[in-house]
Each structure stands twice: as C-alpha cells, then as structure tokens.
Design a protein around this motif. Structure first.
Motif, PDB file in Angstrom:
ATOM      1  N   LEU A 141       0.960  -1.212   0.145  1.00  0.00           N
ATOM      2  CA  LEU A 141      -0.100   0.063   0.010  1.00  0.00           C
ATOM      3  C   LEU A 141       1.006   1.075  -0.048  1.00  0.00           C
ATOM      4  CD1 LEU A 141      -2.694   1.171   0.441  1.00  0.00           C
ATOM      5  CD2 LEU A 141      -2.584   1.105   2.905  1.00  0.00           C
ATOM      6  N   ARG A 199      -6.360  -0.420   9.002  1.00  0.00           N
ATOM      7  CA  ARG A 199      -7.760  -0.901   9.106  1.00  0.00           C
ATOM      8  C   ARG A 199      -7.913  -1.539   7.643  1.00  0.00           C
ATOM      9  NH1 ARG A 199      -8.820   3.725  12.144  1.00  0.00           N
ATOM     10  NH2 ARG A 199      -8.999   5.273  10.381  1.00  0.00           N
ATOM     11  N   GLU A 200      -7.204  -0.928   6.765  1.00  0.00           N
ATOM     12  CA  GLU A 200      -7.495  -1.470   5.348  1.00  0.00           C
ATOM     13  C   GLU A 200      -6.714  -2.870   5.315  1.00  0.00           C
ATOM     14  OE1 GLU A 200      -5.934  -0.407   0.499  1.00  0.00           O
ATOM     15  OE2 GLU A 200      -6.682   1.034   2.242  1.00  0.00           O
ATOM     16  N   ASP A 253      -5.688   4.466   8.946  1.00  0.00           N
ATOM     17  CA  ASP A 253      -6.285   4.309   7.625  1.00  0.00           C
ATOM     18  C   ASP A 253      -6.163   2.865   7.229  1.00  0.00           C
ATOM     19  OD1 ASP A 253      -8.326   6.025   8.230  1.00  0.00           O
ATOM     20  OD2 ASP A 253      -7.387   7.339   6.584  1.00  0.00           O
TER      21      ASP A 253
END
Length: 342
Positions: free
Chosen positions: A211, A225-226, A222
């Motif tokens: 990511l 969580r992803e 974030d």
C-alpha cells in the motif's frame, strides 16, 4: 579532466577543467562511467546552511558512481586494471577503537567523498583500495552507480528480521522506495510506504509496496484498518526526517516494535518518549553502510533477483548537469544518473 566543481561559496555548480588525481601506492584510479545525484549534492549546489558549514570550496562533488579501474598503486592486490567498481564514500581513519574492532561504519573520523575531499563527479576519481567494491558478477551500470544509496536502503531495511513482518516506511524518496523493494524481497508480509508525492508513491507501488499511502489525504491508522492489522506495525523504517512522520510511526507501532531511522531531521523535535518506554519500542539510528557486510548483501540481493532499476527515472549527459539537478530537486523523481562516457 572535466569535473563538476563547487568553485565559489554561492549557489550553483561549474563544469571545469581540473587536474587528474594522482593515486598513491595504496590507491586505485578509476575512470568514471556513471554517477548518481544525491540529496547531499543538491544541498551543496543550493549552498544552504548545512553546505556552508560542511564544505570548503573549491570542491569536486559526487560520491555515487561506477567506473573502470584505470590504474592501481604498487601495494594494491585486491583489484586490477579493467575491473568494474563502485566506491564506499566514507573514508575512515583505520586507527580508532571502532575501526580497529572492524566497526568501520562507526568511525568518528570519517571523511565524506565529495564533501570533505574531491569526489566522483569527474572523468577520474582516486580512492584507497580499501574503499573500492569490485562487481564480480554482471550488473547494470546505472544500478551500479547507485550502490551507495542502495546500501543506505539495505542497511536500514535489514536492521531487523523482516520475514512475515508488517513494515511501515515513512518517506518515498529513492532510498525509501529501494527499502520497500528490499523488505518485500526479504519476506515481509505487508509493506506500507507513506509520502505526499503521488509520482514517488507510484514508484513505491512498482517496487512492491502493499500500500502506497498519501498522508495528505489518509492516515497510517487508515492503512492499518485497510490491511486488517490489529496490533500495529512490527517494523518501522523512517526515511523522511519529518517530525510528523516519526510521530505517526510511533503511534502505529505494536508493543515491542522496532524502528530504524535513516531520515535526517532539519532540526530537533519532540516525540512521546513515554510511549517509547511503555511500548518497549527500539529506535536505531542508521548512517551510511556497514563496511562491507552491507556491500556484500547488496550484491547478493541483486544476484537473487532483486530489481531496483524502477527507482531510476532520469538519465543525462554530464554536460546537461543543470537540467539533471533540477529534476533531482523536484521531489517528484527517483534517482537521476549522469553519464560520463559521452
């Protein structure tokens, strides 16, 4: 010979004719083929506060290079004329406690090539044979030219075992991007790279990041969580030198997390030391490369299929150095290469 010189104590660089270096009995004379532009070179060109303190003019810049051995001193036995070589840009005293113990990267008397003495942005450069790394297996010239910053990435990325770990890298500059490729190659489970530059985040994706996160629009929380991370990141590699990046990293580490910090802050800043203590977080400072274990690791990683070539985004004739430096300073590029063979 032609060389890129900091001739005056003011912003700018000059292409000038300078004497060819004369190697001593323990030295190697190298015909330079390619060089890489480093952030250090950008500081010297702009003549900022750091450069004014660290550099005396006139000075030939440059410490990232690959070349061909043109001559060797009478005492040199480790390399031969014709060998393809890169160079370790930290020249150490050889006499202090750390040097005598084999910890040369910790030498307090280190002199930087292209900073404390004339460097490699020239047709020829001379180095002690002990600072020369011979490429014994085929390697792309552009990649060999950036072994110095590649070594920074490897030293940082392999500071802690990465197999199966979740890794956060703050800063998608060229070294951060190469570090992402290294930890992915070394077996990390998730690799998250943060930055605010979309072009550089795209380089991180090409390097294998799970990511690439633009922290101007999303948070590291974030990203957790992803990816479904319940306890935080195991390893942090801080490459930006930005206070907010270090604080975000600390806020998102698991208990017992380990941080390797390569990014150089411009000034002192506060962090939550209570969190470091109560979460039992290890913070390790990284500077340069281990001599020469990191160099060995670099060569072996490339032999094993690691590809760092996507980090190279620009190639210029050395006579077009102004355009090359402008691109390198844009904060949108990866590594920029100067070709000295044209």
């Amino acid at each position: 010979m032609k060389a890129l010189v900091k001739e005056k104590a003011e912003p700018g660089l000059w292409l000038a004719d300078v004497p060819e270096p004369r190697p001593g009995p323990a030295d190697v004379l190298i015909r330079v083929l390619r060089t890489g532009i480093c952030g250090t070179d950008l500081h010297i060109r702009s003549w900022d506060g750091w450069a004014r303190e660290a550099v005396s003019t006139p000075l030939v810049l440059g410490h990232e290079f690959v070349g061909e051995v043109a001559a060797v001193g009478g005492e040199v036995q480790t390399v031969a004329v014709g060998d393809l070589v890169s160079g370790e840009g930290h020249l150490v005293c050889g006499e202090c406690r750390n040097c005598l113990a084999g910890r040369r990267h910790l030498c307090r008397g280190t002199i930087g090539l292209g900073v404390g003495r004339d460097g490699a942005f020239a047709e020829y450069v001379a180095l002690p044979a002990t600072n020369v790394w011979a490429h014994r297996t085929p390697v792309d010239l552009d990649v060999a030219a950036i072994f110095d910053p590649f070594g920074n990435a490897v030293h940082t990325a392999l500071s802690f075992p990465a197999v199966g770990e979740d890794v956060l890298i703050t800063g998608a500059g060229p070294i951060g991007v190469m570090a992402a490729a290294v930890v992915r190659h070394a077996g990390a489970r998730n690799v998250v790279v943060t930055d605010v530059s979309e072009p550089r985040l795209e380089l991180a994706r090409k390097a294998g990041a799970s990511l690439a996160l633009n922290v101007s629009t999303a948070t590291v929380a974030d990203a957790q969580r992803e990816l479904g991370l319940r306890e935080g990141f195991d390893i942090g590699l801080e490459m930006s030198g930005r206070p907010e990046a270090m604080r975000d990293m600390l806020d998102n580490m698991t208990h017992g997390g380990r941080i390797a910090m390569l990014g150089l802050p411009a000034e002192e800043f506060a962090v939550d030391w209570a969190r470091i203590v109560t979460s039992m977080i290890t913070v390790k400072g990284i500077y340069g490369r281990e001599m020469y274990e990191t160099w060995y690791a670099m060569s072996v990683l490339l032999e094993g299929g690691l590809d760092i070539s996507p980090v190279i985004t620009g190639r210029y004739d050395y006579r077009d150095f102004d355009a090359a430096f402008d691109e390198a300073a844009s904060a949108r590029s990866g590594k920029i290469i100067l070709d000295w063979t044209v």
